[in-house]
Design a protein around this motif. Structure first.
Motif, short mmCIF file in Angstrom:
data_model
loop_
_atom_site.label_atom_id
_atom_site.label_comp_id
_atom_site.label_asym_id
_atom_site.label_seq_id
_atom_site.Cartn_x
_atom_site.Cartn_y
_atom_site.Cartn_z
N VAL A 1 0.87 -1.18 0.00
CA VAL A 1 0.00 0.00 0.00
C VAL A 1 0.91 1.23 0.00
N THR A 2 0.70 2.11 -0.96
CA THR A 2 1.56 3.29 -1.09
C THR A 2 0.83 4.54 -0.62
N LEU A 3 1.51 5.32 0.22
CA LEU A 3 1.01 6.63 0.64
C LEU A 3 1.85 7.70 -0.05
N ILE A 4 1.19 8.62 -0.74
CA ILE A 4 1.87 9.74 -1.39
C ILE A 4 1.49 11.03 -0.68
N ASP B 1 5.91 3.19 1.11
CA ASP B 1 5.35 1.91 0.69
C ASP B 1 5.24 1.01 1.91
N LEU B 2 4.02 0.53 2.19
CA LEU B 2 3.74 -0.19 3.43
C LEU B 2 3.30 -1.61 3.17
N ASP B 3 3.80 -2.54 3.95
CA ASP B 3 3.17 -3.86 4.05
C ASP B 3 1.71 -3.62 4.41
N PRO B 4 0.76 -4.29 3.74
CA PRO B 4 -0.65 -3.99 4.02
C PRO B 4 -1.06 -4.21 5.46
N ARG B 5 -0.40 -5.09 6.20
CA ARG B 5 -0.74 -5.29 7.61
C ARG B 5 -0.45 -4.03 8.42
N LEU B 6 0.65 -3.35 8.09
CA LEU B 6 0.97 -2.10 8.77
C LEU B 6 0.06 -0.98 8.26
N ALA B 7 -0.25 -0.99 6.97
CA ALA B 7 -1.16 0.02 6.41
C ALA B 7 -2.51 -0.04 7.10
N ARG C 1 -3.14 -0.87 10.15
CA ARG C 1 -3.01 -0.27 11.48
C ARG C 1 -2.94 1.25 11.40
N ILE C 2 -2.24 1.76 10.39
CA ILE C 2 -2.06 3.21 10.27
C ILE C 2 -3.33 3.89 9.76
N LEU C 3 -3.98 3.30 8.77
CA LEU C 3 -5.15 3.94 8.16
C LEU C 3 -6.42 3.72 8.96
N GLY C 4 -6.52 2.59 9.66
CA GLY C 4 -7.66 2.37 10.55
C GLY C 4 -8.97 2.07 9.85
N VAL C 5 -8.92 1.64 8.59
CA VAL C 5 -10.15 1.28 7.86
C VAL C 5 -9.94 -0.08 7.21
N PRO C 6 -11.01 -0.85 6.96
CA PRO C 6 -10.86 -2.09 6.18
C PRO C 6 -10.27 -1.77 4.81
N LEU C 7 -9.21 -2.45 4.45
CA LEU C 7 -8.50 -2.09 3.22
C LEU C 7 -9.30 -2.40 1.96
N ASN C 8 -10.28 -3.32 2.03
CA ASN C 8 -11.09 -3.58 0.83
C ASN C 8 -12.09 -2.47 0.56
N GLU C 9 -12.20 -1.50 1.46
CA GLU C 9 -13.01 -0.32 1.17
C GLU C 9 -12.29 0.63 0.22
N LEU C 10 -10.98 0.46 0.06
CA LEU C 10 -10.18 1.29 -0.84
C LEU C 10 -10.12 0.56 -2.18
N ASP C 11 -11.15 0.75 -3.00
CA ASP C 11 -11.34 -0.11 -4.17
C ASP C 11 -11.17 0.60 -5.50
N GLN D 1 -8.09 -6.96 5.88
CA GLN D 1 -6.78 -6.66 6.45
C GLN D 1 -5.66 -6.54 5.42
N ILE D 2 -5.87 -7.04 4.21
CA ILE D 2 -4.86 -6.96 3.16
C ILE D 2 -5.37 -6.13 1.98
#
Length: 272
Positions: free
Chosen positions: A46-49, A94-100, A102-112, A201-202
């Motif tokens: 997961v990339t944060l810009i 660039d983050l391992d999705p497990r750390l992403a 924790r940092i973002l605090g939302v289910p990652l499949n919502e970022l679609d 989570q991923i």
């Protein structure tokens, strides 16, 4: 494309970020007399810009072009096209999705989508961080500040569940070649249960995550100078080169030979 002038500063963050941060860099670049257009293949992270320059124009499969400030590029298998003009500057993490998670605090499949505005997830924290980064005395100081800001977000989301942690680790260790059914059996859970937890989570299902990992590893191998496509397909676990080509079309948008031919130079990515 015009020649690209680029300056980058990198940092290895301190624990507890270190194990989950793959890239931590401050960049500044410009194209002599023009724009910089890139193809951004899917990645197994997961990339944060944090954009500190002009807006970045972004588009992707089935998505119209739009201009972004700071954004998230989720791990969902989508590739994108970006374009910048003038001076482009900012920080990339660039983050391992497990750390992403924790940092973002939302289910990652919502970022679609191809990218998601960072402020839509982290609110006013983003504008505060951009202001602080822009006022830093140097790129290194900016990265030190960003590290402290990210550490403050670590508890927004829970740590990964044991089954997701194990399955993700096994997929990474096997370069995406371990069978998902075998993972479910080892964990004593159904594939549906594992897929649901993986999505949260991923960011995608274990099967799709495995394909993305295989694609990224093959691209790394080919980009490092080994241009034998058949050998890359065999090493990546594809039945043959046409099967690998189909994954390159899905996760990179074009055939592997064309993607490799578009390389802009070490560390500069791929031209659009």
């Amino acid at each position: 494309m015009s020649a690209i002038s680029s300056r980058m500063a990198c940092r290895t963050p301190a624990p507890p970020l270190r194990d989950g941060v793959r890239c931590f860099v401050h960049w500044e670049e410009r194209a002599a007399g023009g724009t910089i257009a890139r193809r951004e293949p899917a990645q197994d992270c997961v990339t944060l810009i944090f954009n500190l320059g002009s807006p970045i124009a972004v588009s992707g499969p089935g998505e119209a072009r739009h201009r972004c400030a700071s954004f998230i590029a989720p791990m969902n298998g989508a590739w994108g096209l970006t374009e910048t003009s003038g001076v482009s500057t900012g920080a990339q993490v660039d983050l391992d999705p497990r750390l992403a998670r924790r940092i973002l605090g939302v289910p990652l499949n919502e970022l679609d989508t191809v990218v998601v505005p960072l402020g839509d997830v982290l609110g006013g924290w983003v504008a505060e961080t951009e202001e602080l980064l822009a006022g830093s005395s140097s790129p290194v100081a900016a990265l030190e500040l960003l590290e402290c800001r990210l550490l403050g977000l670590l508890e927004r989301g829970a740590a990964p569940s044991p089954e997701v942690d194990y399955a993700w680790s096994m997929l990474q260790a096997s370069a995406g070649t371990v069978a998902v059914g075998a993972l479910s059996e080892r964990l004593g859970c159904s594939r549906r249960h594992l897929a649901r937890r993986f999505g949260e989570q991923i960011g995608c299902s274990p099967k799709r995550a495995a394909r993305i990992i295989r694609f990224t590893r093959a691209l790394e191998r080919l980009g490092a100078g080994d241009r034998d496509l058949a050998a890359a397909a065999a090493a990546g676990g594809w039945a043959d080169q046409p099967h690998m080509n189909r994954d390159f079309a899905e996760f990179g948008g074009i055939a592997p030979s064309r993607l490799l031919a578009s390389a802009l130079g070490e560390g500069l990515g791929y031209g659009a």
